[in-house]
Scaffold this active site. Sequence first.
Site, mmCIF file in Angstrom:
data_model
loop_
_atom_site.group_PDB
_atom_site.id
_atom_site.type_symbol
_atom_site.label_atom_id
_atom_site.label_comp_id
_atom_site.label_asym_id
_atom_site.label_seq_id
_atom_site.Cartn_x
_atom_site.Cartn_y
_atom_site.Cartn_z
ATOM 1 C CG HIS A 51 1.396 12.813 3.815
ATOM 2 N ND1 HIS A 51 1.753 11.488 3.774
ATOM 3 C CD2 HIS A 51 0.485 12.987 2.834
ATOM 4 C CE1 HIS A 51 1.087 10.880 2.808
ATOM 5 N NE2 HIS A 51 0.308 11.761 2.216
ATOM 6 C CG ASP A 103 1.981 2.592 1.834
ATOM 7 O OD1 ASP A 103 2.833 3.181 2.519
ATOM 8 O OD2 ASP A 103 1.651 2.954 0.692
ATOM 9 C CG HIS A 117 -2.271 7.689 5.275
ATOM 10 N ND1 HIS A 117 -1.369 8.353 6.068
ATOM 11 C CD2 HIS A 117 -1.634 7.478 4.096
ATOM 12 C CE1 HIS A 117 -0.245 8.530 5.409
ATOM 13 N NE2 HIS A 117 -0.384 8.008 4.211
#
Length: 473
Positions: free
Chosen positions: A171, A228, A233
């Site tokens: 995302h 994570d 990301h």
Amino acid sequence: MRSMEAAQAQDIVLVGATGDLARRKLLPALYNLALDGLLPAEGEVIGYARGQLTDDEFRRHARAAVREHSRRHFDDSVWEPLARRLRFVCAREHGLAGVAERSTQERRLVYLATPPSLFAEITRELAEHGLTRGVRVVIEKPFGYDLRSAAALDDGLKQHLDERQIYRIDHYLGKETVQNILVVRFANSIFERLWNRDAIDHVQITVGESIGLEGRGATYEQVGAFRDILQNHVLQVVSLLTMEPPTSFEAEAIRDEKVKALQTIVPIDPAEVVLGQYTRGVIGGEPIPGYREEEGIAPDSQTESFAAARLRIDSWRWAGVPFFVRTGKRMPRRVSEVTIQFRDAPITFFQPTQVSALRPNRLTLRLQPEEGIGLSFMAKPPGPEVDARPVQMTFSYGDSFMTEPQEAYERLLHDAMDGDRTLFLRSDGVQRAWEIVEPVLASPPPVSYYPAGSWGPPAAEGLISPRAWHLDD
């Protein structure tokens, strides 16, 4: 890099439609796409989950989710046409055969909002019921737990799907500010000419959260901050910052350059990594429990809630320019920010008292919140003395465009429906990201501690020394 239009007719299948991701992100995203006229004109929206709901009960569930989590106002005139397209299939009673019976279109987008352990099983069932033809399947991270499990997941998916049908969603790549990295670099010659080791001293990336585990304790224990955030990301942002200009803005041209950029990142040395775990502290005047006091956390847990690392890039453009990255929970505030710090001027013309005020020029990309860009430079303040002081030039999305950026899941859902893979991860890119972090996973450094409300353990300052972490205030 093109205008958005309504996607072609297709069914949208939400697997895990009553879960947290669907409630907080996917259903509100579909509603906001409907507000913008970007949903397909034809096709069902089929919710698929273990619960036993009627169509009307699912519509009420979806309405409540949208009213609570939509970024924009609730409009009955937009909701009602969307609600009439909502259907529900109980996984326990009907399985995916029920989805096949209710699907009306030759094209389908299937969003797997489920644990990754179910991805291979669901794709096998899709194939058994003839649902893989004309389908695009969106899967959420984590894409494996390490290099080996990522390869196993990929093998399981590709038994029934080809790479063109798999949309691995991160995302972060759906954020307007992350996409803006490409525009800032390649549409502005003043930056691209300086985007190299000759002009840049180092780069910093900070992804900080003030929140804790938010009820995800048991899940987070299996992942930690390094996997994570940093492994996916942060590395994706690094690839956008360091990639070479693509031959075009077609999806595969951009993804080719991103993968090449990842291939230039040297696998991370565990000696250049700091892991931390928060203890009791204070944020915004509120007392915060320590990580080990959170629900679902073992009292002797060694899972990290903070990770920082130095990245080395073996390329002509970036050789010798360190990238310092950090991420953590229970930081003083929520912030995602990239700082490009330029080299000092080669010759100093000012007296010692004036030199003490000199600061290096910095370009700051604020990814969230208060999305925008800042450029710091030296200027003379008013008065008879020749002095130099740092000043800031800023650009704000809200002030400049007078609109709120589209939410990441809205953009990514639309792109998946439209078959645009630009912002989705490719198999070889996922594999390379795991290869970069594999040495740390094999031999992680010990976890140190930091109080909630601080920017991490003291060792993180040592990692970047003699430089210092910077945030654009």
